[in-house]
Write an enzyme that holds these catalytic residues in place. Structure first.
Site, PDB file in Angstrom:
ATOM      1  N   LYS A 181       1.165  -1.050  -0.377  1.00  0.00           N
ATOM      2  CA  LYS A 181      -0.257   0.200   0.110  1.00  0.00           C
ATOM      3  C   LYS A 181       0.891   1.157  -0.094  1.00  0.00           C
ATOM      4  CE  LYS A 181      -4.083  -1.926   2.612  1.00  0.00           C
ATOM      5  NZ  LYS A 181      -4.806  -1.594   1.843  1.00  0.00           N
TER       6      LYS A 181
ATOM      7  N   ARG B  94     -10.138 -11.698   1.970  1.00  0.00           N
ATOM      8  CA  ARG B  94     -11.355 -12.313   1.123  1.00  0.00           C
ATOM      9  C   ARG B  94     -10.063 -14.252   1.706  1.00  0.00           C
ATOM     10  NH1 ARG B  94     -11.332  -9.256  -4.077  1.00  0.00           N
ATOM     11  NH2 ARG B  94     -11.125  -7.760  -2.690  1.00  0.00           N
TER      12      ARG B  94
HETATM   13  N1  BES Z   1      -7.644  -3.862   4.316  1.00  0.00           N
HETATM   14  C1  BES Z   1      -8.270  -3.767   3.466  1.00  0.00           C
HETATM   15  C2  BES Z   1      -9.396  -2.457   2.871  1.00  0.00           C
HETATM   16  C3  BES Z   1      -9.470  -1.428   3.005  1.00  0.00           C
HETATM   17  C4  BES Z   1      -8.772  -0.683   2.632  1.00  0.00           C
HETATM   18  C5  BES Z   1     -10.363  -0.809   3.890  1.00  0.00           C
HETATM   19  C6  BES Z   1      -9.022   0.897   2.767  1.00  0.00           C
HETATM   20  C7  BES Z   1     -10.773   0.423   4.456  1.00  0.00           C
HETATM   21  C8  BES Z   1      -9.966   1.622   3.853  1.00  0.00           C
HETATM   22  C9  BES Z   1      -8.018  -4.512   2.112  1.00  0.00           C
HETATM   23  O1  BES Z   1      -7.717  -5.603   2.221  1.00  0.00           O
HETATM   24  C10 BES Z   1      -7.166  -4.423   0.838  1.00  0.00           C
HETATM   25  O2  BES Z   1      -6.487  -3.813   0.588  1.00  0.00           O
HETATM   26  N2  BES Z   1      -8.450  -4.076  -0.011  1.00  0.00           N
HETATM   27  C11 BES Z   1      -8.327  -3.703  -1.565  1.00  0.00           C
HETATM   28  C12 BES Z   1      -8.797  -4.579  -2.304  1.00  0.00           C
HETATM   29  C13 BES Z   1      -8.106  -4.787  -4.381  1.00  0.00           C
HETATM   30  C14 BES Z   1      -6.669  -4.940  -4.333  1.00  0.00           C
HETATM   31  C15 BES Z   1      -9.409  -5.625  -4.753  1.00  0.00           C
HETATM   32  C16 BES Z   1      -8.310  -1.946  -2.081  1.00  0.00           C
HETATM   33  O3  BES Z   1      -9.725  -2.309  -1.580  1.00  0.00           O
HETATM   34  O4  BES Z   1      -8.055  -1.833  -2.071  1.00  0.00           O
HETATM   35 MN    MN Z   2      -6.154  -5.729   1.701  1.00  0.00          MN
END
Ligand code: BES
Ligand code: MN
Ligand code: ZN
Length: 484
Positions: A260, A334
Site C-alpha cells: 500500500k 477474502r
Molecule cells: N483492508 C483493506 C480494505 C480497506 C482499505 C479498508 C482502505 C479500509 C480502507 C483490504 O485488505 C484491501 O486492501 N482491499 C483492497 C482490495 C483490492 C486490492 C481489490 C482495496 O480495497 O483496495
Molecule cells: Mn489488503
C-alpha cells in the site's frame, strides 16, 4: 436530567418540577434562551420546590414526537453536559419522551448505550494516565413507569456497551501489541470470564492439516504465526443449530508484495475490526446468557511483504479445494475468510455472518453511515437490515448477482482473488459467495464503519450493536424483548 421541547413544552418530569416550583422552571428556561432544539442543554441550580440541587434540561427538538436522530443527539449532549458539570450521580428521565415509532425499551436502551459510550477513552498506551473521562459514578433510570421495559433495557444496553467497548479496545490497540497470538489470548480470557464460552486456537500446523492453504498464504510474509480462533458459546441444547460469526482478523495489512502507499497506512491496524466485533458480540451474548448457540471464528494473521511472502500470480489451494490465483496480495481479507467459511460448514449453522473491513470500494460506495450487506438469503438480509435499523447501526443491501462473479475469472486457476476496479465491494463479496454455498450466509463489509479517521481517529465498535440485535431478535420467543 429532564427533557423539554421548548420553555413551555415540557416532558412529564419537567412538568412536575414546573408545578412544584410554581412556574420557575419555564421562566428560567425562557430567560436562558432555551428553545428546545435537540442537543441544547441548560443547567438550572436550586430550583425552588425541587429536591435535586441541579437540574439538567435537555432539548429534544420542538416537536413532542422526537426523531431517532434527535433523541441520540439529545442523549449525547446530555452526557457531555453531565461531564462538564462534574456530576457524580444523576438520574435520567430522558427516556420519557416519545420517540417516533419506538418503545420505552428502545429509548432507555439507547440512553444506556450512549451514556456508557460517552465515557469511553482509550488510554492504555499513554504514559501519563490522565484523570478519568468522567466523575460520574451512578446514573439511574426510574423504572416505576415501565417495570418491564426499563430493567430489560438496562441489562441489554449495558451488555451491548460492554461488547462495543471490547471491540473498540481491540481495534484501537496497535499492530505491534495486537498480533494474532494476542487476539488468541484475548479469546481465551473471554472464555475465562464466561462459563458458557470455550475457546480453541488452531496453530499453523493444524491449519496446514486442515488444508487452509489460502489463509496460510497470507501469513507467509510475516514472522507472526497465523491462527484460527474459535469461540463457542453454549446457551441452548446441542440440537439447536448455532449462528456462526466469522470476523476478519488481519492485525496489520501492509498490502503484502502489492504494498500500500504510505499515507494513512497506520489505519491498517484496524483491519481486525471484523474479528473484534465478533468478540464483542460473544461478550454481550454471554453476559446476557441468551438461550442460543453462537460460534465466533476469527482467522488471524498479519499481511506483510517478507522474503517468503506470496507473490502476485501465485496460485494457492483453499480448504474447499478451489484453487485461487492471487493477482493482488492486498486482497488478503477474502483469502483468509474463504477458508474460515469452508470450516464454518462443519457446525451445520443456522446462518453464517462474516464481518470484514474488506474493501476501500465499500468506503467509496457507502461512506461511514452504513455497512455494506451482501447475502445469499433474502430473509437473513432483511433480519440484519432490521436489526441494524433498530440498533442505530445501519447496513445497506448491495447486489450479489452472478454477473459480478465473471470479473473473477482466471486463466490459470479456478478463481482470481480480484476483479477489476469496478464494483470492488461486490466482486469481493462474489468471491466469498463461492465458499458459502452450503448455508445461509451474509457478509458485512465494515471498511467504512468500523473506525473513524482524522482527529477523531479510533475504532467505533461497529457492527457489534447490529450483530447483538440480530441475535436478540432470534431469541425473541424465549426472551421477551418488547417490540418497537
Ligand atoms: N483492508 C483493506 C480494505 C480497506 C482499505 C479498508 C482502505 C479500509 C480502507 C483490504 O485488505 C484491501 O486492501 N482491499 C483492497 C482490495 C483490492 C486490492 C481489490 C482495496 O480495497 O483496495
Ligand atoms: Mn489488503
Ligand atoms: Zn485488509
Amino acid at each position: 436530567m429532564v427533557a423539554a421541547h421548548g420553555p413551555r413544552r415540557l416532558s412529564p418530569s419537567a412538568q412536575s418540577i414546573e408545578a412544584a416550583s410554581n412556574g420557575v422552571l419555564s421562566q428560567w428556561l425562557g430567560s436562558s434562551g432555551f428553545r428546545g432544539d435537540a442537543g441544547r442543554t441548560v443547567v438550572l441550580n436550586d430550583i425552588p420546590g425541587c429536591r435535586a440541587r441541579r437540574v439538567l434540561v435537555v432539548g429534544c427538538g420542538k416537536s413532542r414526537t422526537v426523531s431517532e436522530a434527535d433523541y441520540r443527539r439529545a442523549t449525547r449532549a446530555a452526557m457531555n453536559a453531565l461531564g462538564s458539570a462534574g456530576a457524580r450521580r444523576a438520574c435520567c428521565y430522558l427516556d420519557e419522551v416519545a420517540v417516533a415509532n419506538r418503545s420505552r425499551y428502545w429509548a432507555t436502551r439507547q440512553s444506556v448505550e450512549t451514556a456508557l459510550e460517552s465515557v469511553y477513552r482509550f488510554e492504555r498506551c499513554k504514559s501519563d494516565a490522565k484523570r478519568p473521562a468522567t466523575r460520574l459514578k451512578v446514573l439511574s433510570f426510574p423504572a416505576d413507569e415501565d417495570p418491564e421495559a426499563v430493567p430489560a433495557a438496562l441489562e441489554d444496553g449495558a451488555a451491548i456497551a460492554q461488547g462495543v467497548r471490547l471491540a473498540k479496545d481491540l481495534g484501537n490497540l496497535p499492530g505491534n501489541i495486537c498480533t494474532p497470538s494476542f487476539l488468541a489470548d484475548e479469546a481465551r480470557q473471554l472464555a475465562a470470564r464466561h462459563d458458557a464460552v470455550e475457546t480453541t486456537v488452531r496453530d499453523e500446523a493444524e491449519l496446514e492439516r486442515l488444508g487452509m492453504g489460502s489463509l496460510l498464504s497470507v501469513a507467509r510474509g510475516s514472522r507472526e504465526p497465523a491462527c484460527l480462533i474459535e469461540m463457542q458459546y453454549r446457551g441452548a441444547p446441542r440440537s439447536q443449530a448455532p449462528t456462526v460469526l466469522v470476523g476478519k482478523g488481519v492485525t496489520f495489512d501492509s498490502g503484502g508484495i502489492s504494498i500500500k502507499p504510505a499515507g494513512a497506512m497506520d489505519e491498517m491496524k484496524f483491519d481486525m475490526c471484523g474479528a473484534a466485533s465478533a468478540f464483542g458480540a460473544v461478550e454481550a451474548v454471554a453476559s446476557l446468557g441468551l438461550p442460543m448457540n453462537l460460534i465466533a471464528l476469527a482467522p488471524a494473521t498479519e499481511n506483510l511483504p517478507g522474503g517468503s511472502a506470496t507473490k502476485p500470480g501465485d496460485i494457492v489451494t483453499s480448504m474447499s479445494g478451489q484453487t485461487i490465483e492471487v493477482l493482488n496480495t492486498d486482497a488478503e481479507g477474502r483469502l483468509i475468510l474463504c477458508d474460515a467459511l469452508t470450516f464454518a460448514s462443519r457446525f451445520k449453522p443456522e446462518a453464517v455472518i462474516d464481518i470484514a473491513t474488506l474493501t476501500g470500494a465499500c468506503v467509496i460506495a457507502l461512506g461511514a453511515h452504513a455497512s455494506g450487506l451482501f447475502s445469499n438469503d433474502p430473509e437473513l438480509a432483511q433480519d440484519l437490515l432490521g436489526a441494524g435499523e433498530f440498533a442505530g447501526d445501519r447496513a445497506w443491501a448491495m447486489p450479489l448477482w452472478p454477473e459480478y462473479a465473471e470479473a473473477l475469472e482466471s486463466n490459470f486457476a479456478d478463481v482470481a482473488n480480484v476483479g477489476g476496479r469496478e464494483a470492488g465491494a461486490v466482486t469481493a463479496a462474489a468471491f466469498l459467495a463461492r465458499f458459502a454455498g452450503a448455508f445461509r450466509w451474509a457478509h458485512l463489509d465494515v471498511a467504512g464503519t468500523a473506525w473513524r479517521s482524522g482527529k477523531q481517529k479510533g475504532a467505533t465498535g461497529r457492527p457489534v450493536r447490529l450483530l447483538v440485535q440480530y441475535l436478540l431478535d432470534r431469541c425473541e420467543d424465549s426472551r421477551s424483548k418488547p417490540a418497537a
